[in-house]
Design a protein around this motif. Structure first.
Motif, mmCIF file in Angstrom:
data_model
loop_
_atom_site.group_PDB
_atom_site.id
_atom_site.type_symbol
_atom_site.label_atom_id
_atom_site.label_comp_id
_atom_site.label_asym_id
_atom_site.label_seq_id
_atom_site.Cartn_x
_atom_site.Cartn_y
_atom_site.Cartn_z
ATOM 1 N N GLY A 484 -0.925 13.194 -22.376
ATOM 2 C CA GLY A 484 -1.046 13.404 -20.936
ATOM 3 C C GLY A 484 -2.317 14.082 -20.482
ATOM 4 O O GLY A 484 -2.543 14.182 -19.272
ATOM 5 N N ASP A 485 -3.164 14.542 -21.414
ATOM 6 C CA ASP A 485 -4.409 15.202 -21.015
ATOM 7 C C ASP A 485 -5.541 14.220 -20.750
ATOM 8 O O ASP A 485 -6.634 14.631 -20.354
ATOM 9 C CB ASP A 485 -4.836 16.202 -22.095
ATOM 10 C CG ASP A 485 -3.823 17.318 -22.268
ATOM 11 O OD1 ASP A 485 -3.425 17.901 -21.256
ATOM 12 O OD2 ASP A 485 -3.421 17.589 -23.416
ATOM 13 N N PRO A 487 -7.403 11.067 -18.698
ATOM 14 C CA PRO A 487 -7.411 10.619 -17.297
ATOM 15 C C PRO A 487 -6.697 9.279 -17.144
ATOM 16 O O PRO A 487 -6.825 8.392 -17.991
ATOM 17 C CB PRO A 487 -8.909 10.496 -16.977
ATOM 18 C CG PRO A 487 -9.555 10.277 -18.296
ATOM 19 C CD PRO A 487 -8.748 11.032 -19.299
ATOM 20 N N GLN A 488 -5.920 9.141 -16.056
ATOM 21 C CA GLN A 488 -5.233 7.894 -15.718
ATOM 22 C C GLN A 488 -4.569 7.294 -16.954
ATOM 23 O O GLN A 488 -4.844 6.172 -17.378
ATOM 24 C CB GLN A 488 -6.217 6.914 -15.091
ATOM 25 C CG GLN A 488 -6.877 7.456 -13.827
ATOM 26 C CD GLN A 488 -7.857 6.492 -13.198
ATOM 27 O OE1 GLN A 488 -7.691 5.281 -13.275
ATOM 28 N NE2 GLN A 488 -8.887 7.030 -12.547
ATOM 29 N N VAL A 489 -3.649 8.058 -17.497
ATOM 30 C CA VAL A 489 -3.100 7.767 -18.817
ATOM 31 C C VAL A 489 -2.307 6.463 -18.858
ATOM 32 O O VAL A 489 -2.144 5.851 -19.916
ATOM 33 C CB VAL A 489 -2.220 8.964 -19.267
ATOM 34 C CG1 VAL A 489 -0.967 9.067 -18.427
ATOM 35 C CG2 VAL A 489 -1.873 8.878 -20.737
ATOM 36 N N GLU A 490 -1.819 5.962 -17.717
ATOM 37 C CA GLU A 490 -1.030 4.736 -17.712
ATOM 38 C C GLU A 490 -1.898 3.485 -17.793
ATOM 39 O O GLU A 490 -1.386 2.393 -18.035
ATOM 40 C CB GLU A 490 -0.159 4.654 -16.451
ATOM 41 C CG GLU A 490 0.914 5.721 -16.361
ATOM 42 C CD GLU A 490 0.388 7.013 -15.769
ATOM 43 O OE1 GLU A 490 -0.819 7.034 -15.439
ATOM 44 O OE2 GLU A 490 1.154 7.976 -15.650
ATOM 45 N N SER A 491 -3.214 3.606 -17.564
ATOM 46 C CA SER A 491 -4.097 2.446 -17.473
ATOM 47 C C SER A 491 -4.850 2.230 -18.780
ATOM 48 O O SER A 491 -5.001 3.133 -19.599
ATOM 49 C CB SER A 491 -5.102 2.640 -16.335
ATOM 50 O OG SER A 491 -4.451 2.938 -15.120
ATOM 51 N N ASP A 492 -5.337 0.987 -18.958
ATOM 52 C CA ASP A 492 -6.203 0.710 -20.108
ATOM 53 C C ASP A 492 -7.503 1.495 -19.999
ATOM 54 O O ASP A 492 -7.976 2.075 -20.980
ATOM 55 C CB ASP A 492 -6.516 -0.788 -20.178
ATOM 56 C CG ASP A 492 -5.334 -1.606 -20.663
ATOM 57 O OD1 ASP A 492 -4.418 -1.022 -21.267
ATOM 58 O OD2 ASP A 492 -5.310 -2.823 -20.422
ATOM 59 N N GLN A 682 -9.247 9.441 -8.461
ATOM 60 C CA GLN A 682 -9.817 9.306 -9.798
ATOM 61 C C GLN A 682 -8.802 9.682 -10.865
ATOM 62 O O GLN A 682 -8.844 9.165 -11.974
ATOM 63 C CB GLN A 682 -11.068 10.177 -9.926
ATOM 64 C CG GLN A 682 -12.257 9.652 -9.133
ATOM 65 C CD GLN A 682 -13.490 10.522 -9.291
ATOM 66 O OE1 GLN A 682 -13.499 11.444 -10.093
ATOM 67 N NE2 GLN A 682 -14.529 10.224 -8.528
ATOM 68 N N ILE A 683 -7.887 10.569 -10.536
ATOM 69 C CA ILE A 683 -6.838 10.940 -11.493
ATOM 70 C C ILE A 683 -5.806 9.829 -11.624
ATOM 71 O O ILE A 683 -5.389 9.467 -12.719
ATOM 72 C CB ILE A 683 -6.176 12.261 -11.058
ATOM 73 C CG1 ILE A 683 -7.189 13.411 -11.191
ATOM 74 C CG2 ILE A 683 -4.926 12.559 -11.861
ATOM 75 C CD1 ILE A 683 -6.686 14.732 -10.675
ATOM 76 N N ASN A 684 -5.378 9.238 -10.494
ATOM 77 C CA ASN A 684 -4.412 8.139 -10.524
ATOM 78 C C ASN A 684 -4.518 7.389 -9.202
ATOM 79 O O ASN A 684 -4.013 7.841 -8.173
ATOM 80 C CB ASN A 684 -2.986 8.656 -10.743
ATOM 81 C CG ASN A 684 -1.991 7.531 -10.969
ATOM 82 O OD1 ASN A 684 -2.156 6.423 -10.474
ATOM 83 N ND2 ASN A 684 -0.944 7.816 -11.726
ATOM 84 N N ASN A 685 -5.165 6.228 -9.236
ATOM 85 C CA ASN A 685 -5.380 5.473 -7.997
ATOM 86 C C ASN A 685 -4.204 4.592 -7.619
ATOM 87 O O ASN A 685 -4.289 3.807 -6.673
ATOM 88 C CB ASN A 685 -6.652 4.618 -8.108
ATOM 89 C CG ASN A 685 -6.542 3.568 -9.196
ATOM 90 O OD1 ASN A 685 -5.624 3.593 -10.017
ATOM 91 N ND2 ASN A 685 -7.480 2.650 -9.230
ATOM 92 N N ARG A 707 2.332 16.051 -14.183
ATOM 93 C CA ARG A 707 1.066 16.656 -14.621
ATOM 94 C C ARG A 707 -0.079 16.164 -13.751
ATOM 95 O O ARG A 707 -0.956 16.945 -13.352
ATOM 96 C CB ARG A 707 0.806 16.323 -16.096
ATOM 97 C CG ARG A 707 -0.569 16.783 -16.592
ATOM 98 C CD ARG A 707 -0.773 16.451 -18.047
ATOM 99 N NE ARG A 707 0.047 17.300 -18.881
ATOM 100 C CZ ARG A 707 -0.275 18.530 -19.257
ATOM 101 N NH1 ARG A 707 -1.423 19.059 -18.881
ATOM 102 N NH2 ARG A 707 0.530 19.229 -20.024
ATOM 103 N N GLN A 708 -0.095 14.858 -13.430
ATOM 104 C CA GLN A 708 -1.169 14.331 -12.601
ATOM 105 C C GLN A 708 -1.089 14.872 -11.177
ATOM 106 O O GLN A 708 -2.119 15.095 -10.540
ATOM 107 C CB GLN A 708 -1.113 12.805 -12.607
ATOM 108 C CG GLN A 708 -1.491 12.208 -13.960
ATOM 109 C CD GLN A 708 -1.375 10.705 -13.980
ATOM 110 O OE1 GLN A 708 -0.502 10.127 -13.349
ATOM 111 N NE2 GLN A 708 -2.250 10.058 -14.726
ATOM 112 N N LEU A 709 0.125 15.097 -10.665
ATOM 113 C CA LEU A 709 0.265 15.725 -9.352
ATOM 114 C C LEU A 709 -0.363 17.118 -9.351
ATOM 115 O O LEU A 709 -1.094 17.503 -8.438
ATOM 116 C CB LEU A 709 1.748 15.804 -8.968
ATOM 117 C CG LEU A 709 2.376 14.582 -8.304
ATOM 118 C CD1 LEU A 709 3.889 14.763 -8.227
ATOM 119 C CD2 LEU A 709 1.808 14.348 -6.924
ATOM 120 N N VAL A 710 -0.063 17.881 -10.410
ATOM 121 C CA VAL A 710 -0.588 19.249 -10.500
ATOM 122 C C VAL A 710 -2.108 19.232 -10.655
ATOM 123 O O VAL A 710 -2.828 20.003 -10.009
ATOM 124 C CB VAL A 710 0.083 19.998 -11.668
ATOM 125 C CG1 VAL A 710 -0.537 21.377 -11.842
ATOM 126 C CG2 VAL A 710 1.579 20.124 -11.429
#
Length: 745
Positions: A484-485, A487-492, A682-685, A707-710
């Motif tokens: 989770g550390d 950036p944008q961990v769900e994306s390629d 930039q963190i999660n578009n 975590r991305q919200l925080v």
């Protein structure tokens, strides 16, 4: 042409002509276009320089210089316009300290602060100096911390880990001395009490020395001695017990795992404590084996001492036990009392075989903490890496160590060490072995890009992703493994917005993924695998590299993949890539997807089970429908009669709706105050989206993590993001995240 081997190029690169009056030399100086805003890091405020805080309590803390200055401003500078001048002076001091550290200064913060003050005051008049120096003296008194200030460079990972290990070691030493000194004092008291009861303590010489010379002629010490000896007690220690206590005291006082305590006294003949920091695994393992008998003796001595102090030692019971006591009887708690062994390995300086020895040491359960510092994660373009280097494969070492079920594994870059220091510290205090794989960013074949920026780009591009495996966090992978550390961990690939002007001064906005190719384009060894194209060479056959890599069979198409780059003059270009660059990016994406699966994101097993369950459910429902139709229980239904559409109601002015109350537990964004800084997108578009006014709102909470919200709330420049409470109670590290979110709710 200089720097380009035409015979190794793919056909798509040969179709482009290098348009440059200097023979293409300046075109080779390309870097990712997203780097355009980071030309001079010295003018930015970020995590470095870093203060390695010295704390007598033994707690390891590392603080960015910016955080130290911000804390001083909060504590000492009046809010509002009245404090603007002093606030500017402090920011000027910070910039000067940053410049000193970048210039190679290796001093504590206190000394750098005074030097920066002197530089600042040198440009002022005498009256200004008197006024400013008085205020700075007051602020300096508020500066409660001190320690070496380091920049992000090739020495950062080692200095960071050694500092953290030393301060943790100091804390363990303090606890050890407190325990052992207490045992020494109590055992010494037992022997002193026994000596007082002995005939030797009642000898004329001892009695005379106790009274002193003043009353020497007033007493008959011989007669006094005879009287005391005749009335002495008989409950003295047996010779066996006295010798046992004396032997235990000898072991406790002579141990060398920590420095001598107040009760043990100084060591003689220049004896020093053992060292526990090594530059190779073999020496560390040999030292551990050589010291193992002394570890056994010390644990045995502590056990006997505690029994003797409580008068519970029974020779008939305990003699046999301690006689056969050996290293097999040491528990995890016993080993945790001793210092761990820190081994620091570095790319290019350590033998490549050391990485194999490190994995062997970790797999054996040896209480070792291994730092594997990598300076080059791409490796040479030739298939075989240099013998003196770890090579490009070093980025996979941490992933290999995950197979050791009881080892703590951390991977990250030097740019993220401060932000992830809690994970590093947890690995250092972990009872078992630990591996720290860190990319320094100090790659010799990359010029013009600071190590901090290159290290951050390595994590951003998935070339060196961050992850942590903590065996003590829980019983399964879901609780132990965390990515989770990133950036944008769900994306390629992380996606960013690129804004620039074309030749006609028109504003161009592009959505740009930061891929492995964007990271590799800065390395001079890979210059033969790409060609920058100016606008006159752009064509419809060019496609973004992110879309090209995502295609089913990218290398089979006629398209030319490109990334956005800038040259030394700031000119934006499309840089076309050959198959070698695309293949490397494809492998990087596959490796990242493997880490995603381990982290519970886009898990193929879960998708397969969901698909099978859906197919089984649909098959069962179809079977039930067919059975009902066969029995005649279901009849076709006639279509319902059409209902006429109601006549349109007359138009009326709608009343303004009442604003919905926002629950403090629900996350929300004060959209009307958004300044379009792009930090949250930039963190999660997918979670954070801009409306028609280019102001952010939360579009889909399920598209991201708490975590991305925080992190978005912490990075928001106007503090308009409120994370609320977490929706997923199983998300890792919730206690830490809730504490971080509290100031923004």
């Amino acid at each position: 042409m200089d720097g380009i081997s035409l015979e190794l190029m793919s056909p798509r690169l040969l179709e482009l002509n290098l348009e440059d009056s200097e023979g293409g030399r300046s075109l080779l100086a390309q870097r990712p276009a997203l780097f355009a805003g980071y030309g001079d890091l010295g003018r930015l405020r970020y995590d470095f320089p870093l203060v390695l805080v010295e704390d007598t309590a033994g707690s390891a803390r590392m603080q960015p210089l910016t955080a130290v200055v911000d804390d001083l401003i909060r504590k000492s500078v009046p809010s509002g316009p009245g404090g603007d001048e002093l606030r500017w002076q402090l920011l000027h001091l910070e910039a000067r300290i940053r410049a000193l550290v970048a210039g190679g200064s290796d001093e504590p913060l206190s000394r750098l602060w005074r030097q920066a003050e002197a530089d600042l005051l040198a440009s002022k008049t005498a009256a200004e100096r008197r006024e400013i120096s008085g205020k700075l003296d007051v602020i300096r008194e508020v500066l409660e911390i001190d320690g070496r200030v380091i920049d992000c460079d090739g020495e950062t990972p080692v200095r960071f880990l050694v500092h953290a290990w030393n301060t943790i070691h100091a804390g363990k030493a303090k606890a050890f001395r407190k325990r052992v000194d207490g045992l020494i004092l109590k055992l010494s008291d037992i022997l002193k009490a026994d000596f007082i009861k002995s005939n030797k303590a009642r000898s004329p010489e001892i009695l005379k020395s106790a009274v002193g010379d003043t009353f020497e002629t007033d007493f008959d010490f011989g007669a006094m001695s005879r009287v005391l000896v005749e009335g002495s007690h008989s409950d003295m220690l047996s010779d066996e017990r006295r010798h046992r206590i004396e032997a235990v005291l000898m072991v406790l006082r002579s141990q060398r795992f920590y420095g001598p305590g107040r009760a043990s006294g100084p060591w003689l003949d220049g004896v020093m404590p053992y060292s526990f920091i090594f530059n190779n695994c073999a020496a560390a393992m040999d030292a551990f084996r050589d010291r193992l008998p002394q570890m056994v003796d010390l644990i045995e001595a502590i056990g006997i001492a505690e029994l003797e102090i409580q008068n519970k030692y029974r020779p008939a019971l305990h003699d046999a036990f301690f006689k056969r006591f050996d290293d097999c009887d040491l528990t995890d708690g016993d080993l945790a009392m001793f210092p761990s062994y820190l081994v620091c390995l570095r790319d290019g300086r350590s033998d490549a075989a050391e990485t194999v020895r490190a994995l062997e040491a970790i797999a054996s359960g040896f209480p070792v903490k291994v730092l594997i510092q990598t300076d080059d994660i791409l490796g040479d373009t030739s298939p075989e890496p240099p013998r003196s280097s770890f090579g490009g494969g070093s980025a996979r070492l941490a992933a290999m160590a995950l197979g050791v079920n009881n080892a703590y594994v951390f991977q990250g870059t030097s740019s993220s060490l401060c932000r992830l220091q809690d994970r590093v510290l947890k690995g250092l205090v972990y009872d078992g072995p630990a591996l720290f794989s860190v990319f320094s960013g100090d790659t010799k074949t990359v010029s013009g890009i600071p190590p901090y920026l290159l290290a951050a780009a390595a994590m951003e591009s998935r070339a060196f992703p961050a992850f942590t495996y903590d065996p003590s966090a829980g019983p399964d992978w879901a609780s132990r493994f965390d990515i989770g550390d990133n950036p944008q961990v769900e994306s390629d690939w992380p996606v960013h917005r690129l804004v620039f002007e074309d030749e006609e001064q028109q504003r161009i906005t592009e959505t740009v993924p930061f891929t492995h190719a964007d990271f590799a384009v800065s390395d001079s060894r890979y210059a033969r695998h790409w060609v920058p194209a100016s606008r006159s060479k752009w064509s419809d056959a060019m496609v973004p590299a992110g879309a090209y890599i995502a295609a089913e069979n990218p290398n089979g198409s006629e398209s030319a993949p490109y990334i956005w780059t800038i040259d030394a003059g700031g000119q934006v270009r499309r840089t076309v890539l050959d198959d070698r660059m695309i293949d490397a990016a494809q492998r990087c994406k596959e490796t990242w997807r493997g880490l995603q699966e381990l982290g519970g994101i886009n898990n193929s097993h879960a998708r397969r089970q969901t698909k099978q369950a859906r197919e089984a459910w649909e098959q069962e429902k179809n079977s039930e429908l067919e059975a009902l139709q066969a029995r005649g229980d279901m009849q076709p239904q006639a279509p319902a009669p059409a209902t006429p559409e109601p006549a349109p109601a007359p138009a009326v002015d709608p009343e303004p709706a009442e604003p919905e109350a926002v629950s403090p537990d629900d996350p929300y964004v004060e959209t009307a105050r958004c300044t379009t800084c792009n930090e949250c997108t930039q963190i999660n578009n997918k979670m954070f989206v801009y409306d028609e006014n280019k102001q952010a709102y939360i579009a889909d909470l399920d598209a991201g993590t708490y975590r991305q919200l925080v992190e978005a709330a912490e990075s928001c420049q106007v503090s308009i993001i409120h994370p609320g409470k977490p929706r997923d109670s199983d998300e890792p590290n919730l206690d830490e995240l809730i504490a971080r979110a509290e100031p923004f709710n």
